[in-house]
Design an enzyme around this catalytic site. Structure first.
Site, PDB file in Angstrom:
ATOM      1  N   ASP A   1       0.943  -1.367  -0.004  1.00  0.00           N
ATOM      2  CA  ASP A   1       0.126   0.061  -0.033  1.00  0.00           C
ATOM      3  C   ASP A   1       1.103   1.082  -0.046  1.00  0.00           C
ATOM      4  O   ASP A   1       1.599   1.505   1.005  1.00  0.00           O
ATOM      5  CB  ASP A   1      -1.065  -0.034   1.079  1.00  0.00           C
ATOM      6  CG  ASP A   1      -1.947   1.276   1.290  1.00  0.00           C
ATOM      7  OD1 ASP A   1      -1.608   2.014   0.561  1.00  0.00           O
ATOM      8  OD2 ASP A   1      -2.510   1.395   2.184  1.00  0.00           O
TER       9      ASP A   1
ATOM     10  N   TYR B   1      -8.154  14.937  -5.007  1.00  0.00           N
ATOM     11  CA  TYR B   1      -7.457  14.386  -6.346  1.00  0.00           C
ATOM     12  C   TYR B   1      -6.466  15.319  -7.165  1.00  0.00           C
ATOM     13  O   TYR B   1      -5.457  15.359  -7.268  1.00  0.00           O
ATOM     14  CB  TYR B   1      -8.660  13.789  -7.318  1.00  0.00           C
ATOM     15  CG  TYR B   1      -7.848  12.875  -8.318  1.00  0.00           C
ATOM     16  CD1 TYR B   1      -7.312  11.494  -8.260  1.00  0.00           C
ATOM     17  CD2 TYR B   1      -7.605  13.464  -9.672  1.00  0.00           C
ATOM     18  CE1 TYR B   1      -6.891  10.938  -9.240  1.00  0.00           C
ATOM     19  CE2 TYR B   1      -7.027  12.639 -10.452  1.00  0.00           C
ATOM     20  CZ  TYR B   1      -6.539  11.522 -10.515  1.00  0.00           C
ATOM     21  OH  TYR B   1      -6.036  10.912 -11.442  1.00  0.00           O
TER      22      TYR B   1
END
Length: 265
Positions: free
Chosen positions: A63, A155
């Site tokens: 991750d 984002y």
């Protein structure tokens, strides 16, 4: 082959743009470490495809929003291959939400994966590249990092940060012969974009009105630029953000002009 005898680590490489880049690198002669988080099966399939080309390849779970995972990933790749010549920071998460309703946890997860993860991966691999006195880092940003798009607060902010980080590292590590550049894709036909279109968040017909080249991008369009940036052909390029968007940003959303141009063609 442009990447013969090189070792590449590509994050988020089990599908989409990351998969296309990993396979393009293998095609050009590089051994490839395929990072994944959720689907070991898909990652192993990408690694198997690379091995069929005669390359060494492994799948590595991590991750990129977790520093410990990153450190273990880099250690595993170094143990297997002995060096890392190319790093592609591609792993990410899709985030679309009204800013007024965006949960703090979602904001933090977006920044952790899309920006902090790029820094931590670059830092961990960069230490090895500094020892080697050579390396290529390719960051996958986005056209959303170059212009504002509604409902992309986390984002867009993260991708803009990636572009500035690219400039910083490109300048800072130049004396170690490490090139750091970013690619800013537009709308690319990946599983994520296809899913968003199926949910009605994007309309392909409307999107195409904003793309002068008249089509969505394909993962291979991005991969070809990633090969160039990983090769010696780009040895005098660093700290740059290259848009691969079919002219979307250059067009500046002048939909009426494009429609008129198409009618005249």
């Amino acid at each position: 082959m442009r990447l013969a005898n090189k070792v590449a680590l590509v994050t988020g490489a089990s599908r989409g743009i990351g998969k296309a880049i990993a396979l393009a690198y293998a095609c050009e002669g590089a051994d490839v470490a395929v990072n994944y988080l959720h689907s070991m099966k898909e990652a192993e399939e990408v690694a198997a495809s690379a091995r069929k080309m005669g390359r060494r390849s492994i799948a590595v779970k991590a991750d990129v929003g977790n520093k410990s995972d990153i450190d273990h990933m880099v250690a595993a790749v170094m143990k297997e291959f002995g060096r890392i010549d190319i790093l592609v920071n591609n792993a990410g998460v899709g985030m679309v939400a009204p800013s007024a309703m965006l949960e703090e946890s979602a904001w933090r997860r977006g920044i952790d994966v899309l920006l902090t993860g790029v820094f931590l991966c670059s830092q961990a691999v960069g230490r090895e590249m500094i020892k080697q006195k050579s390396g290529k880092i390719v960051n996958i940003s986005s056209v959303v990092g170059l212009g504002g798009m509604p409902e992309r607060a986390a984002y867009g902010s993260a991708k803009a940060g990636v572009i500035n980080l690219t400039k910083v590292l490109g300048c800072e590590w130049a004396n170690h012969h490490i090139n750091v550049n970013a690619i800013c894709p537009g709308f690319v036909r990946t599983d994520l974009v296809t899913e968003l279109m199926s949910r009605g968040l994007y309309n392909e017909k409307e999107l195409l009105k904003l793309v002068p080249l008249g089509r969505l991008g394909e993962p291979e369009d991005v991969a070809s630029v990633a090969v160039f940036l990983a090769s010696e052909e780009s040895s005098y390029i660093t700290g740059q953000a290259i848009s691969v968007d079919g002219g979307w940003l250059a067009y500046s959303y002048l939909e009426s002009w494009l429609e008129t141009a198409k009618e005249r063609a």
